[in-house]
Write a protein that holds these residues in place. Structure first.
Motif, PDB file in Angstrom:
ATOM      1  N   ASN A  45       0.729  -0.927   0.411  1.00 35.07           N
ATOM      2  CA  ASN A  45      -0.205   0.199  -0.460  1.00 35.07           C
ATOM      3  C   ASN A  45       0.469   0.973  -0.332  1.00 35.07           C
ATOM      4  OD1 ASN A  45      -2.183   1.868   0.205  1.00 35.07           O
ATOM      5  ND2 ASN A  45      -3.148   0.762   2.018  1.00 35.07           N
ATOM      6  N   ILE A  46       1.245   1.384  -1.137  1.00 41.27           N
ATOM      7  CA  ILE A  46       2.036   2.948  -1.456  1.00 41.27           C
ATOM      8  C   ILE A  46       1.501   3.933  -1.810  1.00 41.27           C
ATOM      9  CG2 ILE A  46       4.164   3.800  -2.471  1.00 41.27           C
ATOM     10  CD1 ILE A  46       4.664   0.543  -1.301  1.00 41.27           C
ATOM     11  N   VAL A  57      -0.924  -0.088  -5.425  1.00 45.72           N
ATOM     12  CA  VAL A  57      -2.358  -1.210  -3.697  1.00 45.72           C
ATOM     13  C   VAL A  57      -1.574  -2.190  -4.466  1.00 45.72           C
ATOM     14  CG1 VAL A  57      -4.118  -2.345  -3.225  1.00 45.72           C
ATOM     15  CG2 VAL A  57      -3.099   0.630  -3.222  1.00 45.72           C
ATOM     16  N   ARG A  58      -0.963  -3.582  -4.456  1.00 45.58           N
ATOM     17  CA  ARG A  58      -0.951  -5.143  -4.616  1.00 45.58           C
ATOM     18  C   ARG A  58      -0.750  -6.017  -4.127  1.00 45.58           C
ATOM     19  NH1 ARG A  58       4.611  -5.327  -8.241  1.00 45.58           N
ATOM     20  NH2 ARG A  58       5.297  -4.510  -7.196  1.00 45.58           N
ATOM     21  N   GLY A  88       5.199   4.353   3.100  1.00 45.00           N
ATOM     22  CA  GLY A  88       3.856   3.561   2.467  1.00 45.00           C
ATOM     23  C   GLY A  88       4.249   2.172   3.174  1.00 45.00           C
ATOM     24  N   VAL A  89       3.853   1.219   3.097  1.00 46.44           N
ATOM     25  CA  VAL A  89       3.974  -0.460   4.006  1.00 46.44           C
ATOM     26  C   VAL A  89       3.434  -1.508   3.417  1.00 46.44           C
ATOM     27  CG1 VAL A  89       2.102  -1.389   6.212  1.00 46.44           C
ATOM     28  CG2 VAL A  89       2.015   0.968   6.008  1.00 46.44           C
ATOM     29  N   ILE A  90       4.341  -1.966   3.683  1.00 46.61           N
ATOM     30  CA  ILE A  90       4.840  -3.332   3.140  1.00 46.61           C
ATOM     31  C   ILE A  90       3.573  -4.704   4.351  1.00 46.61           C
ATOM     32  CG2 ILE A  90       5.364  -5.548   1.539  1.00 46.61           C
ATOM     33  CD1 ILE A  90       7.177  -3.170   1.106  1.00 46.61           C
TER      34      ILE A  90
END
Length: 557
Positions: A45-46, A57-58, A88-90
């Motif tokens: 979620n970047i 978003v992937r 962002g969050v991974i």
């Protein structure tokens, strides 16, 4: 379970591969089966940043174990997240059957492996971003020309390219949007438009941004109608004074229905851009498909553009002289210098190459070349004892933006020691108020240097009578359309007679071009115009032919 050895092997597998996502599947296979892991899902979620203008978003499946099944009830047993460099969050989600019961060592091993994977994943994304940036347009995050061609090349090698139509499209009225919202918010509007395009685009399609308001696309042929409808009108929004306002964006598009004639990836952009250029010149055409005639014409234009500089250097351009004649005495009184291009043994005529040179601002090079050739020739005639006549040299309206053009012209006459009475500078009457300003400035400079000037195609442009009043011209050349009718009427006579009378009262010489018939000569004499140019007396003559004409200036009619 030997935890240190497993982690070492896990790290080794990730470190040895540039593709962290692919290597992660192998790495997690070291521990997945023994821990009954069903699957590991990675969420990216970047946010929108300079590096990722449209955000990202992937949801990716990193590992799929043997326990994964629709019949197995599974839950997230472990979840780990890390922040990326662009804030962002991974997040990694580890799924296992609901009845799973890990020991503390097993949980610690899995947690360590996931954290190590996320560190590698962040590094992988950074490398991916650096590689992607060279293929990406910085403002929108869409592929640039390089990225677009790379995608097209893959489709060509896979034999799939004929499944697509290629589009080159230009956004209409973006200057108005820029004035309404300002440059910063206009950039945001373009980003929102790009996001809308991406939402339409499927995984096996691509849309590129070449910069500014120019875009390209490869869309599957069965979706042509839907994509053209999207280009016809798309609504996004802009923010002005804190208020969110709707913005409707329309595009003019050229479409290339890709077929067997495609030989190189670059043609995918080139051919669709041809049709876009034609569509833009036609006010009521929102899109056009490429035709064979368009491709042939543009190929010819490209040939002319590419060959032009060499043509000048190699003196391939030849100056011809079309006589100007006094119909009362049938005497040669002047000439117009006209260029002909002998390119690889074939004559290319001005009607073909001049518009192309003007469009690309190359015409000034040719016009200066002709000016110099004419002055050199006049000097040659004088030195041989041949009395010259005044020669008019054409300069394109596109040349007039060159601030020092008049100075260049004067310098050339001085270089060859040519009396200014033998030179006249000819420009075409303009169709716009803006160009009229450029012409006025140029003619005033010439007038200040005592260089004669002429307005070509008089009567076809902007405010013709205003030219008589405002511009310091020496000569006006009446456009041939005034005498082209098969039968010349009383109304034709009245209009032309009054123009000629006004010009003469202002001490402006009048000449009519395109004269081919005896009745035209008689008509012009009746309205007071005795000077003509046209096939009735002579076609454009080569230097040798015109030199012979100079030796005997009288025509036997």
């Amino acid at each position: 379970m030997d935890k240190p050895k497993i982690l070492d092997k896990f790290i080794q597998l990730l470190s040895d591969s540039e593709d962290t996502l692919r290597a992660a599947g192998q790495a997690f296979s070291l521990i997945g089966p023994s821990l009954n892991i069903s699957q590991i899902i990675l969420d990216l979620n970047i946010p929108e940043t300079r590096q990722t203008p449209t955000g990202e978003v992937r949801h990716l499946t990193v590992y799929l174990g043997e326990m994964a099944s629709d019949e197995v009830t599974e839950i997230v047993w472990l979840e780990e997240s890390t922040r990326t460099f662009e804030n962002g969050v991974i997040t990694a989600h580890v799924y296992a059957p609901i009845e799973t019961n890990w020991s503390s060592d097993e949980r610690q091993l899995l947690q360590s492996a996931v954290k190590i994977f996320l560190i590698h994943m962040d590094r992988y994304r950074l490398i991916e971003l650096v590689q992607k940036s060279s293929m990406t347009q910085y403002l929108t995050g869409l592929p640039n020309s390089g990225g677009f061609i790379a995608f097209a090349t893959k489709k060509m090698f896979a034999g799939e390219i004929k499944n697509y139509n290629s589009y080159y499209f230009n956004l209409k009225g973006f200057g108005l949007i820029n004035r309404r919202f300002g440059s910063e918010e206009t950039d945001n509007i373009i980003r929102r438009y790009a996001r809308t395009l991406l939402e339409f685009c499927k995984e096996d399609e691509t849309i590129g941004h070449l910069g500014g308001d120019n875009f390209v696309a490869l869309i599957r042929k069965e979706r042509t109608g839907d994509f053209l409808k999207l280009l016809e009108k798309t609504e996004v929004f802009g923010i002005r004074d804190g208020e969110r306002l709707p913005v409707h964006i329309s595009a003019v598009a050229g479409v290339y229905d890709i077929d067997d004639s495609l030989k190189a990836p670059g043609q995918i952009i080139g051919r669709s851009s041809i049709a876009c250029s034609v569509a833009r010149s036609l006010a009521n055409e929102p899109f056009l498909f490429v035709t064979k005639e368009m491709s042939t014409r543009v190929y010819r234009e490209k040939q002319i553009e590419d060959r032009f500089e060499d043509g000048l250097l190699n003196n391939e351009f030849k100056v011809y002289y079309q006589p100007k004649v006094d119909t009362k005495t049938h005497t040669l009184v002047g000439a117009e210098a006209l260029s002909r291009w002998l390119c690889k043994g074939e004559y290319v005529y001005p009607a073909e190459f001049v518009p192309i040179l003007e469009k690309n601002s190359y015409s000034i090079g040719l016009d200066i070349y002709v000016m110099e050739d004419v002055c050199k020739t006049i000097r040659h005639w004088i030195d041989k004892g041949i009395e010259p006549v005044p020669v008019s040299v054409n300069f394109s309206r596109s040349d007039l933006a060159e601030e020092h053009l008049a100075d260049q012209i004067l310098e050339i006459t001085k270089k060859y020691n040519v009396d200014l009475k033998y030179i006249q500078i000819e420009v075409t009457e303009t169709a716009t108020q803006k160009e009229k300003g450029l012409i006025a400035d140029f003619l005033n400079k010439l007038n200040g240097m005592h260089i004669a000037s002429s307005i070509d195609d008089f009567g076809t442009g902007y405010s013709s009578l205003g030219i008589l009043r405002d511009l310091p011209v020496s000569t006006i050349k009446i456009d041939k359309s005034f005498i082209d009718n098969d039968t010349l009427t009383k109304r034709d006579e009245i209009v032309l007679k009054n123009i000629i009378q006004m010009a003469k009262e202002l001490d402006i010489e009048v000449i009519t071009e395109g004269v081919e018939r005896q009745d035209q000569i008689e008509f012009l004499q009746n309205v007071g115009c005795d000077l003509v140019q046209g096939f009735y007396y002579d076609k454009p003559l080569s230097l040798e032919e015109f030199e012979e004409r100079l030796k005997n200036k009288n025509y036997v009619i």
